[in-house]
Scaffold this motif. Structure first.
Motif, PDB file in Angstrom:
ATOM      1  N   GLY A  33      -4.546   3.917  -6.361  1.00 52.17           N
ATOM      2  CA  GLY A  33      -4.325   3.365  -5.030  1.00 52.17           C
ATOM      3  C   GLY A  33      -4.932   4.238  -3.956  1.00 52.17           C
ATOM      4  O   GLY A  33      -5.397   3.755  -2.930  1.00 52.17           O
ATOM      5  N   LEU A  34      -4.947   5.532  -4.198  1.00 54.82           N
ATOM      6  CA  LEU A  34      -5.524   6.434  -3.205  1.00 54.82           C
ATOM      7  C   LEU A  34      -7.025   6.592  -3.405  1.00 54.82           C
ATOM      8  O   LEU A  34      -7.740   6.939  -2.480  1.00 54.82           O
ATOM      9  CB  LEU A  34      -4.851   7.807  -3.293  1.00 54.82           C
ATOM     10  CG  LEU A  34      -3.369   7.830  -2.974  1.00 54.82           C
ATOM     11  CD1 LEU A  34      -2.782   9.197  -3.243  1.00 54.82           C
ATOM     12  CD2 LEU A  34      -3.116   7.430  -1.540  1.00 54.82           C
ATOM     13  N   TYR A  35      -7.477   6.347  -4.619  1.00 57.29           N
ATOM     14  CA  TYR A  35      -8.865   6.638  -4.924  1.00 57.29           C
ATOM     15  C   TYR A  35      -9.411   5.559  -5.845  1.00 57.29           C
ATOM     16  O   TYR A  35      -9.625   5.777  -7.019  1.00 57.29           O
ATOM     17  CB  TYR A  35      -8.961   8.024  -5.583  1.00 57.29           C
ATOM     18  CG  TYR A  35     -10.334   8.612  -5.543  1.00 57.29           C
ATOM     19  CD1 TYR A  35     -10.985   8.804  -4.332  1.00 57.29           C
ATOM     20  CD2 TYR A  35     -10.980   8.969  -6.711  1.00 57.29           C
ATOM     21  CE1 TYR A  35     -12.255   9.327  -4.292  1.00 57.29           C
ATOM     22  CE2 TYR A  35     -12.252   9.509  -6.677  1.00 57.29           C
ATOM     23  CZ  TYR A  35     -12.883   9.682  -5.465  1.00 57.29           C
ATOM     24  OH  TYR A  35     -14.146  10.196  -5.420  1.00 57.29           O
ATOM     25  N   TRP A  36      -9.628   4.391  -5.257  1.00 61.21           N
ATOM     26  CA  TRP A  36     -10.048   3.255  -6.074  1.00 61.21           C
ATOM     27  C   TRP A  36     -11.549   3.040  -6.005  1.00 61.21           C
ATOM     28  O   TRP A  36     -12.071   2.132  -6.647  1.00 61.21           O
ATOM     29  CB  TRP A  36      -9.307   2.005  -5.645  1.00 61.21           C
ATOM     30  CG  TRP A  36      -9.233   1.815  -4.172  1.00 61.21           C
ATOM     31  CD1 TRP A  36      -8.441   2.515  -3.310  1.00 61.21           C
ATOM     32  CD2 TRP A  36      -9.971   0.901  -3.358  1.00 61.21           C
ATOM     33  NE1 TRP A  36      -8.644   2.080  -2.028  1.00 61.21           N
ATOM     34  CE2 TRP A  36      -9.568   1.090  -2.026  1.00 61.21           C
ATOM     35  CE3 TRP A  36     -10.918  -0.074  -3.631  1.00 61.21           C
ATOM     36  CZ2 TRP A  36     -10.091   0.364  -0.968  1.00 61.21           C
ATOM     37  CZ3 TRP A  36     -11.432  -0.806  -2.579  1.00 61.21           C
ATOM     38  CH2 TRP A  36     -11.021  -0.590  -1.270  1.00 61.21           C
ATOM     39  N   GLY A  37     -12.229   3.840  -5.215  1.00 64.67           N
ATOM     40  CA  GLY A  37     -13.656   3.635  -5.021  1.00 64.67           C
ATOM     41  C   GLY A  37     -14.464   3.624  -6.311  1.00 64.67           C
ATOM     42  O   GLY A  37     -15.231   2.684  -6.557  1.00 64.67           O
TER      43      GLY A  37
ATOM     44  N   ALA B 243      -2.906   0.782   5.575  1.00 68.37           N
ATOM     45  CA  ALA B 243      -2.254   1.294   4.368  1.00 68.37           C
ATOM     46  C   ALA B 243      -1.072   2.185   4.739  1.00 68.37           C
ATOM     47  O   ALA B 243       0.016   2.075   4.176  1.00 68.37           O
ATOM     48  CB  ALA B 243      -3.253   2.055   3.507  1.00 68.37           C
TER      49      ALA B 243
ATOM     50  N   LEU C 241     -13.901   0.511  -8.437  1.00 66.60           N
ATOM     51  CA  LEU C 241     -14.497  -0.652  -7.793  1.00 66.60           C
ATOM     52  C   LEU C 241     -16.017  -0.594  -7.909  1.00 66.60           C
ATOM     53  O   LEU C 241     -16.670  -1.607  -8.200  1.00 66.60           O
ATOM     54  CB  LEU C 241     -14.088  -0.717  -6.318  1.00 66.60           C
ATOM     55  CG  LEU C 241     -14.733  -1.868  -5.551  1.00 66.60           C
ATOM     56  CD1 LEU C 241     -14.259  -3.203  -6.078  1.00 66.60           C
ATOM     57  CD2 LEU C 241     -14.463  -1.769  -4.073  1.00 66.60           C
ATOM     58  N   GLY C 242     -16.559   0.608  -7.702  1.00 66.35           N
ATOM     59  CA  GLY C 242     -18.004   0.763  -7.820  1.00 66.35           C
ATOM     60  C   GLY C 242     -18.483   0.354  -9.207  1.00 66.35           C
ATOM     61  O   GLY C 242     -19.496  -0.346  -9.355  1.00 66.35           O
TER      62      GLY C 242
ATOM     63  N   TRP D 119     -14.411   7.205   1.927  1.00 64.31           N
ATOM     64  CA  TRP D 119     -13.305   7.067   0.979  1.00 64.31           C
ATOM     65  C   TRP D 119     -13.715   6.072  -0.104  1.00 64.31           C
ATOM     66  O   TRP D 119     -13.739   6.394  -1.279  1.00 64.31           O
ATOM     67  CB  TRP D 119     -12.065   6.611   1.759  1.00 64.31           C
ATOM     68  CG  TRP D 119     -10.812   6.452   0.978  1.00 64.31           C
ATOM     69  CD1 TRP D 119     -10.540   6.952  -0.266  1.00 64.31           C
ATOM     70  CD2 TRP D 119      -9.644   5.756   1.391  1.00 64.31           C
ATOM     71  NE1 TRP D 119      -9.275   6.614  -0.645  1.00 64.31           N
ATOM     72  CE2 TRP D 119      -8.701   5.873   0.351  1.00 64.31           C
ATOM     73  CE3 TRP D 119      -9.281   5.040   2.529  1.00 64.31           C
ATOM     74  CZ2 TRP D 119      -7.437   5.304   0.417  1.00 64.31           C
ATOM     75  CZ3 TRP D 119      -8.026   4.477   2.600  1.00 64.31           C
ATOM     76  CH2 TRP D 119      -7.120   4.615   1.547  1.00 64.31           C
ATOM     77  N   ILE D 120     -14.057   4.857   0.303  1.00 64.28           N
ATOM     78  CA  ILE D 120     -14.490   3.846  -0.639  1.00 64.28           C
ATOM     79  C   ILE D 120     -15.886   3.434  -0.214  1.00 64.28           C
ATOM     80  O   ILE D 120     -16.058   2.692   0.744  1.00 64.28           O
ATOM     81  CB  ILE D 120     -13.570   2.624  -0.597  1.00 64.28           C
ATOM     82  CG1 ILE D 120     -12.111   3.038  -0.704  1.00 64.28           C
ATOM     83  CG2 ILE D 120     -13.954   1.626  -1.680  1.00 64.28           C
ATOM     84  CD1 ILE D 120     -11.718   3.739  -1.952  1.00 64.28           C
TER      85      ILE D 120
ATOM     86  N   PRO E 265       0.831  -1.196   0.000  1.00 61.53           N
ATOM     87  CA  PRO E 265       0.000   0.000   0.000  1.00 61.53           C
ATOM     88  C   PRO E 265       0.863   1.241   0.000  1.00 61.53           C
ATOM     89  O   PRO E 265       2.007   1.177   0.446  1.00 61.53           O
ATOM     90  CB  PRO E 265      -0.791  -0.119   1.298  1.00 61.53           C
ATOM     91  CG  PRO E 265      -0.004  -1.024   2.164  1.00 61.53           C
ATOM     92  CD  PRO E 265       0.754  -1.932   1.251  1.00 61.53           C
ATOM     93  N   PRO E 266       0.392   2.360  -0.456  1.00 60.73           N
ATOM     94  CA  PRO E 266      -0.982   2.615  -0.883  1.00 60.73           C
ATOM     95  C   PRO E 266      -1.185   2.428  -2.384  1.00 60.73           C
ATOM     96  O   PRO E 266      -2.058   3.066  -2.943  1.00 60.73           O
ATOM     97  CB  PRO E 266      -1.142   4.090  -0.516  1.00 60.73           C
ATOM     98  CG  PRO E 266       0.216   4.659  -0.768  1.00 60.73           C
ATOM     99  CD  PRO E 266       1.208   3.579  -0.502  1.00 60.73           C
ATOM    100  N   LEU E 267      -0.409   1.586  -3.018  1.00 60.93           N
ATOM    101  CA  LEU E 267      -0.525   1.477  -4.473  1.00 60.93           C
ATOM    102  C   LEU E 267      -1.692   0.580  -4.872  1.00 60.93           C
ATOM    103  O   LEU E 267      -2.210  -0.206  -4.075  1.00 60.93           O
ATOM    104  CB  LEU E 267       0.789   0.968  -5.052  1.00 60.93           C
ATOM    105  CG  LEU E 267       1.910   2.002  -4.860  1.00 60.93           C
ATOM    106  CD1 LEU E 267       3.260   1.362  -4.958  1.00 60.93           C
ATOM    107  CD2 LEU E 267       1.772   3.107  -5.879  1.00 60.93           C
TER     108      LEU E 267
ATOM    109  N   TRP F 276      -4.723  -2.878  -3.157  1.00 69.02           N
ATOM    110  CA  TRP F 276      -6.170  -2.943  -2.975  1.00 69.02           C
ATOM    111  C   TRP F 276      -6.761  -4.082  -3.775  1.00 69.02           C
ATOM    112  O   TRP F 276      -7.713  -4.743  -3.321  1.00 69.02           O
ATOM    113  CB  TRP F 276      -6.796  -1.601  -3.361  1.00 69.02           C
ATOM    114  CG  TRP F 276      -6.238  -0.487  -2.547  1.00 69.02           C
ATOM    115  CD1 TRP F 276      -5.359   0.474  -2.969  1.00 69.02           C
ATOM    116  CD2 TRP F 276      -6.469  -0.226  -1.164  1.00 69.02           C
ATOM    117  NE1 TRP F 276      -5.046   1.306  -1.926  1.00 69.02           N
ATOM    118  CE2 TRP F 276      -5.709   0.904  -0.815  1.00 69.02           C
ATOM    119  CE3 TRP F 276      -7.238  -0.856  -0.186  1.00 69.02           C
ATOM    120  CZ2 TRP F 276      -5.702   1.436   0.466  1.00 69.02           C
ATOM    121  CZ3 TRP F 276      -7.224  -0.322   1.089  1.00 69.02           C
ATOM    122  CH2 TRP F 276      -6.470   0.806   1.409  1.00 69.02           C
TER     123      TRP F 276
END
Lengths: 484, 502
Positions: free
Chosen positions: A468-472, B138, A475-476, B68-69, A389-391, A395
């Motif tokens: 890595g910081l903003y994968w939401g 993390a 994924l959504g 965040w997620i 992480p955070p890469l 995740w």
């Protein structure tokens, strides 16, 4: 008769076929001085195809040609990333191909045909479409591997790839025929995946069906490059021209995931309790063989080949969870792997020169002193592949592990974790060579001056950090595709 | 602005590292000044935090939480209690000294060194205020990347071995924690630490999760027998790396115990407290003896770190024992407070000791004790500081080293006099190895021409050592403000110890 609606659903595919034909003709008729334009035109063609895929995406899943072709969100995502990574491969490949005098229409045409194969494969609604897409992808890939026909390794790699690939296709076809036969015993025989879904409930030949399933899984395992069907991967990766390797490592993995999903979930979802364990076994074997053998590699391409095998193990972890969550995690993983693979090979491509293949790990010695930015990009790719992480890679791993735990396979998750630690070693070794070793005297190690390559490669590698910081959102998107 | 003070503290150094990196090797001085500026700004921000924080309240303060997620209910959640505030201030304080300490010492790519340091600082601050388990994880792991580079690029001759060992060892530990967290997520469908703390768990589940957490944190602390990466990492690390490693990074392990083991698996923690206590005593006594025979100064201090961190783990788990078995919350409170003070104190003392060794190493390029002798004759000011830190290291009253150790020993006495007896050994062994070190390095005749050529510390070094000395003395003479800062939070933790989950 196909209706206009069918054609509209397949518009991106038809468009690409047309574009590929036009490119082929243009290559034949253009004067040599105008040929370089082909490069930019083919990238534009791919970007346009991405636009068509996204813009024409129906709100609900639709089928065309009587269920042969499915256009749903899963296919959309996989197509977008397959087209995107292929466009990146084009950008990265240019200096390499110019140096080796390989820059010609056939590279672009074959690549685009391979992408069409991927698009058919991930949209398959019928066993015949699966086979059609797979063969289009495979045949183009065999030719691409042999692109540099004057060199020593490529023809050998191409033959190996072709023979083993044909064998695997044969297995798959054999399995399909059994499944078709089993579906006919006690009902109407069908090649349609949607109809095959409930075949277990009525067939009078369950053993035949299971045998068919096993053969199909062999075919899938081969295409994914999962152990023990991985033998071709290291040789093909090493032997193929690096741009082609990049494509095989990224785009075709997305295709393999798409194929596995279509065959296993849409077609054989009923039998999930049977194939779940088979996939788990393949996953453990891939994790073990990939990670352990990668440690002793000195050739970067072979090392990345074995690392691919281990990553396919993680992907199978998600698939073997056999549920929407697992599929979403596995698709997320496939996308992540495609981006990481393109970035890692991209740095290699950025460092190659005429007469210098940046292939050995030792070739990277002291890269941080020669070109710190390239070293940093490679560092991002390596740490992401290792799952630190955070890469992004971290995740993706977390998601497949979570899927495995959720499917009550805690043991499998622990195996995955243990081999993640083993794998850490060889990724760190690359970073060690780049950052801690002194450059070799008189080495030609230096980054390409090619500006588009540098810009796109930087964006590609930095995306691993950003995602890595903003994968939401990604994924959504993946979860929505599976109705979550 | 105060609503985002914690975010500011994390991101200021991390983002500040980018211009430092861009300054490039062509303008090393710009890089140095920029990084010092960033470090000072971070310190100032942490002083704001100190002012903003209300020690009267026991709840987590300065809460920041953003989704965040969404599909996983992961939050970017930050908040602090007194313990976090103390650790954050210590981190930013050490951050300045590390950058000042590396000023001319790091000649090779100083911009990269400074940038890595700043990133490390920001990530460490993040660890100390994360309230979401996945965010914590993390950041906890991300720390490894800058540290890996710091040791590997600027380290000593065996740096590659040391840095790989360090990375793989600590990574190995923490992935088990990840499995435990994913398991907890399955049950709670969130990573929020407060929710996880309230989650009911059977004893069997608690035991598994306890050991998963323990592996992660024990390696980080490090506890015996998983401490072997630390001497290697310290010996090969550049001075600044050693200072951050000892002063701040080791605290991440004990901090994790407080935030994860204590509230999430209290019953398993109480059940296995004896195990941690035994391991802590082994660390205190046995590792003390190991330190005695070291020939390399850095190794000696590294081993003494392991022994001193043993006091922290002892204090935490003695509190478990006191509350659960004897219902003695007063003494438990004392032990827990002692552990907290020892964490902060060890940060300053070990940081100072490693800086001292770095100062000598810069002059003679050796760390072997036998190469020195009579240093005080050529460097009297340096000798003054060295003796002061050595005294703090062996726990002399009036220095910060005394306060924490004394409180832990006192509370362990009421738990079991035998434990106290073993713990008190440290006063003798610690004095033994530290004073013997001082005797061989500082006192006596000037041993060889290299020592004779050593130059007295310059203004920059005096500033760094002076700042450490001020902290060590301040905590030793008047620990009350620190105790006050953490009082309510520690009391809260002790109350949590009494809650049974089964």
């Amino acid at each position: 008769m196909p209706t206009l609606n069918d054609i509209l659903i397949l518009l991106p595919e038809f468009y690409l076929v047309g574009a590929a034909c036009v490119l082929l003709l243009a290559d034949a008729f253009l004067r040599p001085a105008q040929r370089p334009w082909l490069h930019w035109i083919s990238i534009a063609v791919l970007l346009m195809a991405i636009y068509l895929v996204i813009a024409g995406q129906p709100p609900q899943a639709v089928t065309a040609f009587g269920g042969m072709f499915v256009r749903d969100d899963v296919a959309e995502i996989l197509k977008v990333f397959a087209l995107g990574t292929t466009a990146m491969v084009f950008v990265y490949a240019r200096p390499y191909l110019i140096d080796r005098k390989l820059l010609g229409g056939e590279f672009y045409t074959l690549m685009i045909f391979a992408v069409i194969g991927i698009m058919l494969l991930v949209s398959a609604g019928n066993l015949v479409t699966v086979y059609l897409g797979l063969e289009l992808l495979s045949l183009s890939s065999y030719a691409l591997v042999a692109l540099n026909r004057d060199a020593k390794l490529p023809p050998e790699a191409a033959i190996k790839y072709f023979v083993l690939g044909a064998l695997a296709s044969g297995m798959l076809l054999y399995g399909m025929s059994m499944v078709y036969g089993a579906s006919g015993m006690g009902g109407t025989p069908s090649l349609d995946l949607a109809q095959l879904h409930g075949v277990m409930s009525y067939t009078t030949a369950p053993t035949l069906l299971l045998f068919g399933l096993i053969f199909m899984i062999v075919g899938i395992g081969f295409k994914l490059g999962a152990a023990p069907f991985h033998m071709w991967i290291p040789d093909v990766y090493q032997g193929a021209p690096t741009p082609v390797t990049t494509f095989i490592a990224s785009g075709s993995k997305l295709a393999a995931f798409g194929m596995a999903y279509r065959l296993l979930d849409a077609g054989m979802g009923d039998l999930s309790q049977h194939w779940q364990l088979m996939l788990a076994v393949l996953a453990v074997a891939s994790l073990a063989i990939g990670n352990l053998v990668a440690i002793v590699q000195t050739n970067l391409k072979r090392m990345l080949a074995y690392s691919t095998i281990s990553h396919m193990g993680y992907l199978l972890l998600g698939l073997s969870a056999a549920g929407p969550e697992g599929y979403a995690a596995a698709m997320f993983y496939a996308i992540c792997y495609a981006l990481m693979g393109v970035a890692a090979f991209g740095v290699m491509l950025a460092l190659t020169r005429a007469g210098f293949e940046c292939e050995e790990i030792a070739d990277l010695k002291g890269l941080n002193q020669k070109s710190p930015w390239m070293a940093f990009l490679m560092l991002l790719a390596m740490f992401s592949l290792a799952g630190v992480p955070p890469l992004f890679g971290f995740w993706a791993k977390v998601l497949v592990l979570e899927a495995a735990i959720h499917a009550d396979m805690l043991w499998l998750a622990i195996v995955g974790i243990v081999f993640a630690i083993v794998g850490l070693y060889y990724y760190l070794y690359v970073v060690k060579v780049m950052y801690f070793d002194k450059p070799v005297e008189g080495s030609v190690l230096q980054a390409q001056p090619d500006r588009p390559l540098r810009v796109v490669l930087s964006l590609n590698a930095l995306s691993l950090l950003v995602l890595g910081l903003y994968w939401g959102p990604l994924l959504g998107w993946c979860r929505r595709a599976f109705g979550l | 602005m105060f609503n985002h003070l914690l975010s500011l503290l994390i991101w200021l150094p991390v983002v500040g590292a980018i211009p430092v990196l861009l300054a490039g090797s062509a303008r090393p001085h710009l890089a140095r000044w920029l990084s010092l500026l960033v470090a000072v700004l971070a310190f100032v921000a942490s002083l704001f935090l100190l002012v903003q924080y209300n020690p009267g309240g026991a709840a987590m303060q300065l809460v920041e939480s953003h989704l965040w997620i969404a599909s996983w209910d992961v939050h970017y959640g930050l908040a602090v209690d007194g313990i976090s505030v103390a650790l954050i201030v210590m981190t930013t304080f050490v951050g300045i000294l590390v950058i000042a300490g590396a000023w001319e010492v790091i000649q090779d790519k100083p911009h990269q060194y400074m940038a890595a340091m700043l990133m490390l600082e920001g990530l460490l601050i993040g660890v100390f205020c994360a309230t979401d388990a996945l965010l914590f994880y993390a950041l906890f792991e991300a720390i490894l990347i800058p540290m890996f580079i710091l040791i590997g690029v600027w380290g000593g001759p065996r740096r590659v071995y040391a840095t790989l060992k360090f990375f793989i060892y600590t990574f190995f530990g923490s992935v088990f924690m990840l499995i435990a967290l994913l398991y907890l997520y399955q049950k709670a469908h969130t990573f929020d630490l407060a929710t996880l703390a309230a989650l009911p768990l059977t004893f069997k589940e608690q035991a598994w999760i306890f050991f998963a957490f323990l592996i992660a944190f024990a390696i980080k602390v490090p506890m015996v027998p998983v401490h072997t990466w630390l001497p290697d990492a310290h010996v090969e690390a550049p001075t600044g790396g050693s200072v951050v490693l000892a002063a701040v990074m080791l605290k991440v392990g004990t901090y994790g115990m407080l935030r994860f083991i204590l509230p999430i698996v209290p019953d398993a923690g109480a059940h296995f407290a004896w195990l941690i206590i035994v391991l802590s005593l082994i660390a205190i006594v046995y590792i003390g003896y190991v330190a005695l025979v070291q020939e390399d100064m850095k190794k000696l201090v590294a081993y003494s770190s392991v022994a001193h961190m043993g006091f922290v783990t002892l204090g935490i788990f003695i509190a478990f024992m006191l509350v659960r078995e004897q219902g003695n919350t007063d003494m438990a409170l004392l032990g827990m407070q002692g552990a907290m003070i020892q964490m902060i104190s060890h940060g300053f003392v070990s940081g100072a000791m490693f800086t001292c060794i770095g100062v000598m190493y810069d002059r003679t390029h050796t760390r072997l004790i036998k190469d020195y002798g009579g240093v005080i004759n050529v460097m009297p000011w340096f000798g003054f500081f060295y003796v002061l830190f050595a005294m703090a290291n062996c726990g002399l009253p009036g220095t910060s080293g005394f306060v924490g150790e004394f409180m832990v020993i006192l509370s362990s006495f009421s738990a079991n006099p035998w434990i106290a007896l073993f713990a008190a050994f440290t006063l003798i062994i610690g004095a033994g190895y530290t004073l013997w070190l001082v005797k061989r390095v500082l006192w006596g005749e000037i041993a060889n021409p290299h020592v004779a050529e050593m130059k007295e510390i310059n203004a920059r070094e005096t500033f760094v050592l002076g700042a450490f000395a001020a902290a060590v003395l301040a905590l030793g003479i008047w620990p009350q403000p620190l105790v006050h800062l953490m009082d309510n939070s520690v009391a809260q933790l002790v109350q949590q110890l009494a809650i049974h989950k089964i």
